[in-house]
Motif scaffolding. Structure first.
Motif, PDB file in Angstrom:
ATOM      1  N   SER A  46       0.830  -1.211   0.000  1.00 60.44           N
ATOM      2  CA  SER A  46       0.000   0.000   0.000  1.00 60.44           C
ATOM      3  C   SER A  46       0.865   1.262   0.000  1.00 60.44           C
ATOM      4  CB  SER A  46      -0.925   0.018   1.229  1.00 60.44           C
ATOM      5  OG  SER A  46      -0.167   0.021   2.433  1.00 60.44           O
ATOM      6  N   GLY A  47       2.201   1.079   0.121  1.00 62.58           N
ATOM      7  CA  GLY A  47       3.116   2.214   0.163  1.00 62.58           C
ATOM      8  C   GLY A  47       3.235   2.923  -1.171  1.00 62.58           C
ATOM      9  N   LYS A  48       3.560   4.213  -1.110  1.00 70.60           N
ATOM     10  CA  LYS A  48       3.680   5.036  -2.325  1.00 70.60           C
ATOM     11  C   LYS A  48       5.124   5.481  -2.577  1.00 70.60           C
ATOM     12  CE  LYS A  48      -0.767   4.860  -2.824  1.00 70.60           C
ATOM     13  NZ  LYS A  48      -1.351   3.957  -3.843  1.00 70.60           N
ATOM     14  N   ASP A  49       6.051   5.093  -1.707  1.00 74.16           N
ATOM     15  CA  ASP A  49       7.449   5.466  -1.913  1.00 74.16           C
ATOM     16  C   ASP A  49       8.043   4.641  -3.050  1.00 74.16           C
ATOM     17  OD1 ASP A  49       9.181   3.102  -0.332  1.00 74.16           O
ATOM     18  OD2 ASP A  49       7.159   3.432   0.428  1.00 74.16           O
ATOM     19  N   ARG A  50       9.200   5.062  -3.518  1.00 67.83           N
ATOM     20  CA  ARG A  50       9.824   4.439  -4.696  1.00 67.83           C
ATOM     21  C   ARG A  50      10.089   2.946  -4.490  1.00 67.83           C
ATOM     22  NH1 ARG A  50      15.457   6.616  -7.445  1.00 67.83           N
ATOM     23  NH2 ARG A  50      15.449   5.220  -9.251  1.00 67.83           N
ATOM     24  N   LYS A  51      10.608   2.601  -3.320  1.00 70.30           N
ATOM     25  CA  LYS A  51      10.932   1.197  -3.051  1.00 70.30           C
ATOM     26  C   LYS A  51       9.667   0.341  -3.037  1.00 70.30           C
ATOM     27  CE  LYS A  51      13.272  -1.675   0.389  1.00 70.30           C
ATOM     28  NZ  LYS A  51      14.037  -1.645   1.652  1.00 70.30           N
ATOM     29  N   SER A  52       8.618   0.819  -2.384  1.00 70.13           N
ATOM     30  CA  SER A  52       7.358   0.063  -2.330  1.00 70.13           C
ATOM     31  C   SER A  52       6.768  -0.141  -3.711  1.00 70.13           C
ATOM     32  CB  SER A  52       6.342   0.785  -1.432  1.00 70.13           C
ATOM     33  OG  SER A  52       6.757   0.792  -0.091  1.00 70.13           O
ATOM     34  N   LEU A  53       6.818   0.897  -4.540  1.00 66.69           N
ATOM     35  CA  LEU A  53       6.255   0.789  -5.890  1.00 66.69           C
ATOM     36  C   LEU A  53       7.008  -0.244  -6.723  1.00 66.69           C
ATOM     37  CD1 LEU A  53       5.541   4.557  -6.643  1.00 66.69           C
ATOM     38  CD2 LEU A  53       3.873   2.770  -6.121  1.00 66.69           C
ATOM     39  N   LYS A  54       8.331  -0.314  -6.554  1.00 71.54           N
ATOM     40  CA  LYS A  54       9.115  -1.322  -7.275  1.00 71.54           C
ATOM     41  C   LYS A  54       8.772  -2.723  -6.785  1.00 71.54           C
ATOM     42  CE  LYS A  54      13.195   1.258  -8.745  1.00 71.54           C
ATOM     43  NZ  LYS A  54      14.669   1.343  -8.685  1.00 71.54           N
ATOM     44  N   LEU A  87      18.060  -8.015  -4.518  1.00 76.75           N
ATOM     45  CA  LEU A  87      18.152  -6.760  -5.257  1.00 76.75           C
ATOM     46  C   LEU A  87      17.690  -5.557  -4.449  1.00 76.75           C
ATOM     47  CD1 LEU A  87      18.636  -5.252  -7.945  1.00 76.75           C
ATOM     48  CD2 LEU A  87      16.285  -5.860  -8.583  1.00 76.75           C
ATOM     49  N   TYR A  88      16.550  -5.663  -3.758  1.00 75.67           N
ATOM     50  CA  TYR A  88      15.985  -4.515  -3.066  1.00 75.67           C
ATOM     51  C   TYR A  88      16.367  -4.438  -1.595  1.00 75.67           C
ATOM     52  CZ  TYR A  88      13.476  -3.962  -7.391  1.00 75.67           C
ATOM     53  OH  TYR A  88      13.178  -3.793  -8.725  1.00 75.67           O
ATOM     54  N   ASN A  89      17.383  -5.186  -1.201  1.00 74.47           N
ATOM     55  CA  ASN A  89      17.972  -5.050   0.133  1.00 74.47           C
ATOM     56  C   ASN A  89      19.348  -4.403   0.035  1.00 74.47           C
ATOM     57  OD1 ASN A  89      16.287  -7.920   0.672  1.00 74.47           O
ATOM     58  ND2 ASN A  89      16.262  -6.450   2.369  1.00 74.47           N
ATOM     59  N   ARG A  90      19.575  -3.644  -1.006  1.00 73.79           N
ATOM     60  CA  ARG A  90      20.904  -3.061  -1.237  1.00 73.79           C
ATOM     61  C   ARG A  90      21.459  -2.356  -0.014  1.00 73.79           C
ATOM     62  NH1 ARG A  90      19.653  -0.887  -6.938  1.00 73.79           N
ATOM     63  NH2 ARG A  90      20.459  -2.513  -8.286  1.00 73.79           N
ATOM     64  N   SER A  91      20.623  -1.530   0.641  1.00 71.76           N
ATOM     65  CA  SER A  91      21.110  -0.734   1.766  1.00 71.76           C
ATOM     66  C   SER A  91      21.481  -1.594   2.963  1.00 71.76           C
ATOM     67  CB  SER A  91      20.051   0.287   2.190  1.00 71.76           C
ATOM     68  OG  SER A  91      18.890  -0.379   2.643  1.00 71.76           O
ATOM     69  N   GLN A  92      20.984  -2.847   3.003  1.00 71.75           N
ATOM     70  CA  GLN A  92      21.259  -3.706   4.143  1.00 71.75           C
ATOM     71  C   GLN A  92      22.346  -4.737   3.869  1.00 71.75           C
ATOM     72  OE1 GLN A  92      16.831  -3.967   4.026  1.00 71.75           O
ATOM     73  NE2 GLN A  92      17.126  -4.750   6.084  1.00 71.75           N
ATOM     74  N   ARG A  93      22.838  -4.806   2.629  1.00 68.61           N
ATOM     75  CA  ARG A  93      23.872  -5.796   2.330  1.00 68.61           C
ATOM     76  C   ARG A  93      25.149  -5.506   3.113  1.00 68.61           C
ATOM     77  NH1 ARG A  93      23.614  -5.967  -4.247  1.00 68.61           N
ATOM     78  NH2 ARG A  93      21.425  -6.530  -4.457  1.00 68.61           N
ATOM     79  N   ARG A  94      25.484  -4.237   3.173  1.00 72.86           N
ATOM     80  CA  ARG A  94      26.673  -3.826   3.913  1.00 72.86           C
ATOM     81  C   ARG A  94      26.315  -2.566   4.683  1.00 72.86           C
ATOM     82  NH1 ARG A  94      30.920  -0.323   3.286  1.00 72.86           N
ATOM     83  NH2 ARG A  94      32.877  -0.942   4.257  1.00 72.86           N
ATOM     84  N   THR A  95      25.964  -2.747   5.951  1.00 71.80           N
ATOM     85  CA  THR A  95      25.537  -1.627   6.758  1.00 71.80           C
ATOM     86  C   THR A  95      26.731  -0.762   7.134  1.00 71.80           C
ATOM     87  OG1 THR A  95      23.804  -3.049   7.672  1.00 71.80           O
ATOM     88  CG2 THR A  95      24.223  -0.991   8.812  1.00 71.80           C
ATOM     89  N   ILE A  96      26.579   0.552   6.973  1.00 72.86           N
ATOM     90  CA  ILE A  96      27.645   1.484   7.326  1.00 72.86           C
ATOM     91  C   ILE A  96      27.261   2.179   8.634  1.00 72.86           C
ATOM     92  CG2 ILE A  96      28.899   3.545   6.618  1.00 72.86           C
ATOM     93  CD1 ILE A  96      28.343   2.745   3.713  1.00 72.86           C
ATOM     94  N   TYR A  97      28.075   1.963   9.655  1.00 74.21           N
ATOM     95  CA  TYR A  97      27.832   2.582  10.954  1.00 74.21           C
ATOM     96  C   TYR A  97      28.647   3.865  11.044  1.00 74.21           C
ATOM     97  CZ  TYR A  97      25.917  -2.008  11.841  1.00 74.21           C
ATOM     98  OH  TYR A  97      25.183  -3.158  11.757  1.00 74.21           O
ATOM     99  N   GLN A  98      27.968   4.990  11.142  1.00 77.32           N
ATOM    100  CA  GLN A  98      28.647   6.279  11.135  1.00 77.32           C
ATOM    101  C   GLN A  98      28.901   6.837  12.530  1.00 77.32           C
ATOM    102  OE1 GLN A  98      27.457   9.064   7.844  1.00 77.32           O
ATOM    103  NE2 GLN A  98      25.592   7.830   7.897  1.00 77.32           N
TER     104      GLN A  98
END
Length: 260
Positions: A46-54, A87-98
């Protein structure tokens, strides 16, 4: 094979676990976790953000595994994302801790301070964003009745705001002894020490007659598993399935230990 996703979503469990999205070639494109699988998947669709739409466009099949608890769901999701790299877990494949949480002396009081990650210093725990770090430190400060000013959360030349509300014991204006204040900081720090830490955690299982178990041995995460509530203590370790120890896992376990 075509699947009726609406029907599948309606049949998903309202339990804690991990869910999987597959494309038309039946390739895994996304892995997620939630304390309520059905509700979270409905949000994706039901999300409208880019990731949800994909996800809505390319998902052709949905599957899930009930894990029973948020802790085991988090540990399992982390392992699966590293293993499959959807494919859509890109941001979680390698988490960057700042940002890291560090201990710092503040006029004799033990302060808990947020700073950019420093390779030469060992952080207590780490965060991906400053907002996430501050939110966690506010909760720690409140839970252990610490001082927002000493922890760098409230800038003032006098007392912190919480002292005015009688939610701080006055360390910010030197009205609480350093020994008493530091003992509460030590209580928090003792919960975060993995070195030579051996413990078998018990959490909710996938069914009413089962419990989930997570094992740390000598400061190293060994894995998780499930066993009957009737299983004898000496037999529980035989139900642990081995999983890799890494910084992401330690961060998950640390947050569980300190309740943030």
């Amino acid at each position: 094979m075509r699947y009726d996703l609406t029907e599948i979503i309606n049949c998903l469990p309202c339990s804690a676990g991990v869910y999987f999205f597959y494309d038309e070639k039946d390739e895994l494109i996304y892995i997620g976790k939630s304390i309520n699988i059905k509700k979270r998947v409905q949000q994706h669709f039901s999300g409208k953000d880019r990731k949800s739409l994909k996800i809505q466009l390319f998902t052709k099949r949905i599957a899930c595994e009930v894990m029973g608890s948020e802790l085991i769901s988090l540990l399992y999701e982390s392992d699966l994302i590293k293993k499959h790299q959807p494919l859509y877990n890109r941001s979680q494949r390698r988490t960057i801790y700042q940002y890291g949480l560090y201990k710092e002396d503040v006029n004799g009081y033990k302060g808990l301070i947020i700073e950019k990650i420093q390779s030469e210093k060992e952080e207590i725990t780490s965060f991906t964003t400053l907002r996430e770090a501050k939110s966690a430190l506010f909760r720690i400060t409140e839970s252990y009745r610490l001082c927002q000013k000493i922890n760098g959360l409230y800038k003032s030349s006098s007392s912190c705001f919480q002292y005015q509300l009688k939610e701080c014991n006055g360390a910010c204006v030197d009205k609480e002894s350093k020994e008493t204040y530091n003992s509460r900081v030590d209580a928090f720090l003792n919960k975060t020490t993995f070195e030579k830490f051996t413990k078998l955690f018990e959490v909710a299982g996938r069914t009413d007659d089962e419990k989930g178990i997570v094992y740390i041995e000598n400061g190293v995460y060994k894995g998780f598993g499930f066993c009957s509530k009737e299983t004898a203590n000496e037999q529980r370790l035989s139900h642990i399935k081995s999983y890799q120890d890494n910084k992401d896992v330690r961060r998950i376990l640390m947050r569980y230990l300190i309740g943030i």
